[in-house]
Design a protein around this motif. Structure first.
Motif, PDB file in Angstrom:
ATOM      1  N   ILE A   1       0.833  -1.203   0.000  1.00 49.33           N
ATOM      2  CA  ILE A   1       0.000   0.000   0.000  1.00 49.33           C
ATOM      3  C   ILE A   1       0.867   1.253   0.000  1.00 49.33           C
ATOM      4  N   ARG A   2       0.223   2.392  -0.223  1.00 46.77           N
ATOM      5  CA  ARG A   2       0.848   3.699  -0.028  1.00 46.77           C
ATOM      6  C   ARG A   2      -0.020   4.497   0.939  1.00 46.77           C
ATOM      7  N   TYR A   3       0.629   5.112   1.923  1.00 49.13           N
ATOM      8  CA  TYR A   3      -0.104   5.814   2.980  1.00 49.13           C
ATOM      9  C   TYR A   3       0.487   7.196   3.186  1.00 49.13           C
ATOM     10  N   LEU A   4      -0.375   8.209   3.169  1.00 49.75           N
ATOM     11  CA  LEU A   4       0.043   9.587   3.385  1.00 49.75           C
ATOM     12  C   LEU A   4      -0.312   9.970   4.814  1.00 49.75           C
ATOM     13  N   ASP A   5       0.711  10.066   5.676  1.00 50.01           N
ATOM     14  CA  ASP A   5       0.494  10.334   7.090  1.00 50.01           C
ATOM     15  C   ASP A   5       0.386  11.836   7.313  1.00 50.01           C
ATOM     16  N   SER A   6      -0.765  12.292   7.789  1.00 51.85           N
ATOM     17  CA  SER A   6      -0.984  13.722   8.018  1.00 51.85           C
ATOM     18  C   SER A   6      -0.670  14.135   9.447  1.00 51.85           C
ATOM     19  N   ASP A   7      -0.192  13.189  10.285  1.00 52.14           N
ATOM     20  CA  ASP A   7       0.064  13.493  11.698  1.00 52.14           C
ATOM     21  C   ASP A   7       1.545  13.441  12.058  1.00 52.14           C
ATOM     22  N   THR A   8       2.408  13.592  11.055  1.00 55.37           N
ATOM     23  CA  THR A   8       3.843  13.523  11.329  1.00 55.37           C
ATOM     24  C   THR A   8       4.436  14.894  11.628  1.00 55.37           C
ATOM     25  N   GLY A   9       3.644  15.935  11.439  1.00 54.59           N
ATOM     26  CA  GLY A   9       4.167  17.286  11.622  1.00 54.59           C
ATOM     27  C   GLY A   9       4.598  17.913  10.323  1.00 54.59           C
ATOM     28  N   GLU A  10       4.713  17.096   9.258  1.00 53.02           N
ATOM     29  CA  GLU A  10       5.088  17.623   7.943  1.00 53.02           C
ATOM     30  C   GLU A  10       3.903  18.380   7.354  1.00 53.02           C
ATOM     31  N   LYS A  11       4.145  19.547   6.800  1.00 55.24           N
ATOM     32  CA  LYS A  11       3.073  20.339   6.217  1.00 55.24           C
ATOM     33  C   LYS A  11       2.627  19.688   4.910  1.00 55.24           C
ATOM     34  N   ILE A  12       1.339  19.444   4.803  1.00 54.03           N
ATOM     35  CA  ILE A  12       0.772  18.829   3.611  1.00 54.03           C
ATOM     36  C   ILE A  12      -0.239  19.787   3.023  1.00 54.03           C
ATOM     37  N   GLU A  13      -0.061  20.128   1.754  1.00 53.20           N
ATOM     38  CA  GLU A  13      -1.000  21.017   1.096  1.00 53.20           C
ATOM     39  C   GLU A  13      -2.235  20.229   0.707  1.00 53.20           C
ATOM     40  N   GLN A  14      -3.355  20.524   1.366  1.00 50.24           N
ATOM     41  CA  GLN A  14      -4.593  19.818   1.111  1.00 50.24           C
ATOM     42  C   GLN A  14      -5.454  20.608   0.135  1.00 50.24           C
ATOM     43  N   PRO A  15      -6.116  19.944  -0.800  1.00 50.86           N
ATOM     44  CA  PRO A  15      -7.054  20.648  -1.678  1.00 50.86           C
ATOM     45  C   PRO A  15      -8.310  21.015  -0.902  1.00 50.86           C
ATOM     46  N   ASN A  16      -9.136  21.876  -1.470  1.00 48.87           N
ATOM     47  CA  ASN A  16     -10.386  22.202  -0.811  1.00 48.87           C
ATOM     48  C   ASN A  16     -11.340  21.020  -0.894  1.00 48.87           C
ATOM     49  N   ILE A  17     -12.523  21.168  -0.300  1.00 55.10           N
ATOM     50  CA  ILE A  17     -13.439  20.036  -0.219  1.00 55.10           C
ATOM     51  C   ILE A  17     -13.894  19.570  -1.588  1.00 55.10           C
ATOM     52  N   ILE A  18     -14.027  20.510  -2.550  1.00 54.70           N
ATOM     53  CA  ILE A  18     -14.415  20.099  -3.897  1.00 54.70           C
ATOM     54  C   ILE A  18     -13.351  19.200  -4.487  1.00 54.70           C
ATOM     55  N   GLY A  19     -12.074  19.573  -4.288  1.00 55.14           N
ATOM     56  CA  GLY A  19     -10.986  18.763  -4.816  1.00 55.14           C
ATOM     57  C   GLY A  19     -10.922  17.409  -4.160  1.00 55.14           C
ATOM     58  N   ARG A  20     -11.112  17.360  -2.833  1.00 53.26           N
ATOM     59  CA  ARG A  20     -11.059  16.077  -2.137  1.00 53.26           C
ATOM     60  C   ARG A  20     -12.195  15.179  -2.563  1.00 53.26           C
ATOM     61  N   LEU A  21     -13.378  15.771  -2.740  1.00 54.96           N
ATOM     62  CA  LEU A  21     -14.540  14.961  -3.066  1.00 54.96           C
ATOM     63  C   LEU A  21     -14.521  14.456  -4.493  1.00 54.96           C
ATOM     64  N   PHE A  22     -14.033  15.288  -5.416  1.00 57.09           N
ATOM     65  CA  PHE A  22     -14.135  14.943  -6.817  1.00 57.09           C
ATOM     66  C   PHE A  22     -12.787  14.704  -7.479  1.00 57.09           C
ATOM     67  N   GLY A  23     -11.831  14.160  -6.713  1.00 61.38           N
ATOM     68  CA  GLY A  23     -10.635  13.638  -7.347  1.00 61.38           C
ATOM     69  C   GLY A  23      -9.384  14.448  -7.180  1.00 61.38           C
ATOM     70  N   GLY A  24      -9.380  15.519  -6.371  1.00 64.53           N
ATOM     71  CA  GLY A  24      -8.153  16.267  -6.143  1.00 64.53           C
ATOM     72  C   GLY A  24      -7.133  15.436  -5.408  1.00 64.53           C
ATOM     73  N   LYS A  25      -5.849  15.739  -5.586  1.00 63.25           N
ATOM     74  CA  LYS A  25      -4.799  14.945  -4.974  1.00 63.25           C
ATOM     75  C   LYS A  25      -3.934  15.811  -4.072  1.00 63.25           C
ATOM     76  N   ASN A  26      -3.358  15.181  -3.051  1.00 58.10           N
ATOM     77  CA  ASN A  26      -2.404  15.870  -2.193  1.00 58.10           C
ATOM     78  C   ASN A  26      -1.107  16.098  -2.958  1.00 58.10           C
ATOM     79  N   THR A  27      -0.385  17.164  -2.590  1.00 60.75           N
ATOM     80  CA  THR A  27       0.889  17.429  -3.249  1.00 60.75           C
ATOM     81  C   THR A  27       2.015  16.628  -2.606  1.00 60.75           C
ATOM     82  N   ALA A  28       1.839  16.186  -1.363  1.00 59.31           N
ATOM     83  CA  ALA A  28       2.862  15.382  -0.703  1.00 59.31           C
ATOM     84  C   ALA A  28       2.806  13.947  -1.220  1.00 59.31           C
TER      85      ALA A  28
END
Length: 377
Positions: free
Chosen positions: A303-330
């Motif tokens: 698998i591949r797992y993007l950990d958002s609790d490591t303290g590393e800043k992750i650029e998150q898309p807005n809710i539209i992007g998350r819901l309809f296929g947006g991707k994290n930059t990390a």
């Protein structure tokens, strides 16, 4: 998004009287014995029937190839009639024998006496017929995932909706979206098919001033309904599918108790390897982990797992992007979910790319996510 939601609700108020007259929802209880209605409309437009300019797809089909060799007109017509007669049963409601419904607790899946190479493309066609577009697929891993879609059957139907047509469709929104993941596995010469889904629900904020999308709870009954529909698509008649789903309801009881080892990135299942492997796979699907591959003989899911609790800043898309296929930059980190049998139980651990057992906070979070999804199975 907020403005859109508010506009829909204002428009809905103006048609409030009409809503009271809507009636006559279609149901899916013929297939599952429940009241679940299914009529999906994808939020992403697609054209699954497009053919490349060179017509390579058409050229692969014998229907588009000219007959080879020489023949008289009467001989050619005679051969065409013979093909039409022999192939009629294959083209109209083709049947697929050897399809059965299996159940383990709340988990249900299909076992098909056909090779995966034959079943996989049919499943892609199935999701298109159900109103979905395919967001991603990986034949090597035996996985495909649809885009988010709205179940339009949850919007009241009746003569008013029929009369107003697309106007009603633009005004009313169920406030729910689902996307489905299908996993195909080879087991003992047969093909097993698993279906799971994720749900998003439009929910008012605590102050009631806006709306936001939050993850809802997976419904095992909806997974079962889609499995039943897949059976019918593959050629099982409706009555047989209904009987097999009903029989599966009388199957094995609830799954064994799951125990998470406190303070460690490990999960102990009171089950042998086969059942543990199946439950871990469905939990991975339900959790939405990106899966690159799997090796049943070694007991590994890659698998591949993007950990958002490591303290590393992750650029998150807005809710539209998350819901309809947006991707994290990390970039997501690759891991292995390892299932190992120990006597009458099985232990689930997290490994790195080199096969080393991980006991980090990230590994513990992965185990926690799997545990939460398995306890709900």
């Amino acid at each position: 998004m907020i403005n859109m939601s508010m506009n829909k609700r204002c428009a809905g108020l103006t048609l409030g009287l009409g809503v009271l007259l809507l009636s006559g929802c279609s149901t899916w209880n013929q297939m599952t014995g429940s009241e679940e209605s299914v009529d999906y409309k994808s939020t992403v437009a697609g054209d699954p029937l497009s053919i490349p300019p060179d017509l390579t797809q058409a050229n692969r089909d014998a229907h588009f190839r000219a007959p080879e060799g020489s023949a008289t007109l009467s001989e050619y017509q005679q051969s065409q009639r013979a093909q039409q007669s022999s192939g009629a049963a294959d083209r109209i409601l083709p049947t697929t024998s050897g399809v059965s419904v299996m159940r383990d607790g709340d988990l249900r899946w299909l076992t098909i006496d056909k090779p995966a190479e034959e079943i996989y493309p049919k499943i892609i066609d199935f999701w298109g017929e159900q109103g979905f577009t395919i967001h991603s697929q990986d034949p090597r891993a035996g996985l495909m995932e649809t885009d988010w879609a709205e179940n339009r059957a949850k919007i009241p139907e009746g003569w008013i909706r029929s009369a107003l047509g697309s106007i009603i469709d633009q005004v009313f929104d169920s406030g729910e979206r689902e996307r489905f993941r299908t996993r195909v596995e080879r087991v003992n010469g047969k093909t097993e098919v698993y279906i799971s889904h994720q749900q998003m629900v439009e929910t008012p904020t605590p102050d009631g001033a806006a709306f936001k999308w939050v993850f809802g709870k997976e419904d095992p009954g909806l997974n079962a309904a889609m499995l039943a529909r897949l059976m019918v698509f593959l050629g099982t008649d409706v009555q047989s599918a209904q009987n097999m789903v009903a029989q599966a309801e009388k199957g094995t009881g609830q799954a064994q108790v799951i125990q998470a080892t406190e303070g460690q990135a490990a999960l102990t299942l009171g089950e042998p390897f086969d059942r543990a492997w199946r439950r871990v796979g469905v939990a991975i699907d339900s959790a939405g982990f990106a899966v690159d591959d799997r090796d049943r003989s070694a007991g590994d899911y890659f698998i591949r797992y993007l950990d958002s609790d490591t303290g590393e800043k992750i650029e998150q898309p807005n809710i539209i992007g998350r819901l309809f296929g947006g991707k994290n930059t990390a970039a997501a980190t690759p891991y292995r979910i390892h299932v190992a049998e120990q006597g009458s139980t099985s232990v689930v651990t997290v490994l790195d790319q080199n096969g080393q057992v991980q006991d980090t906070d990230t590994a513990k979070r992965i185990i926690g996510v799997l545990s939460s999804h398995m306890t709900s199975q």
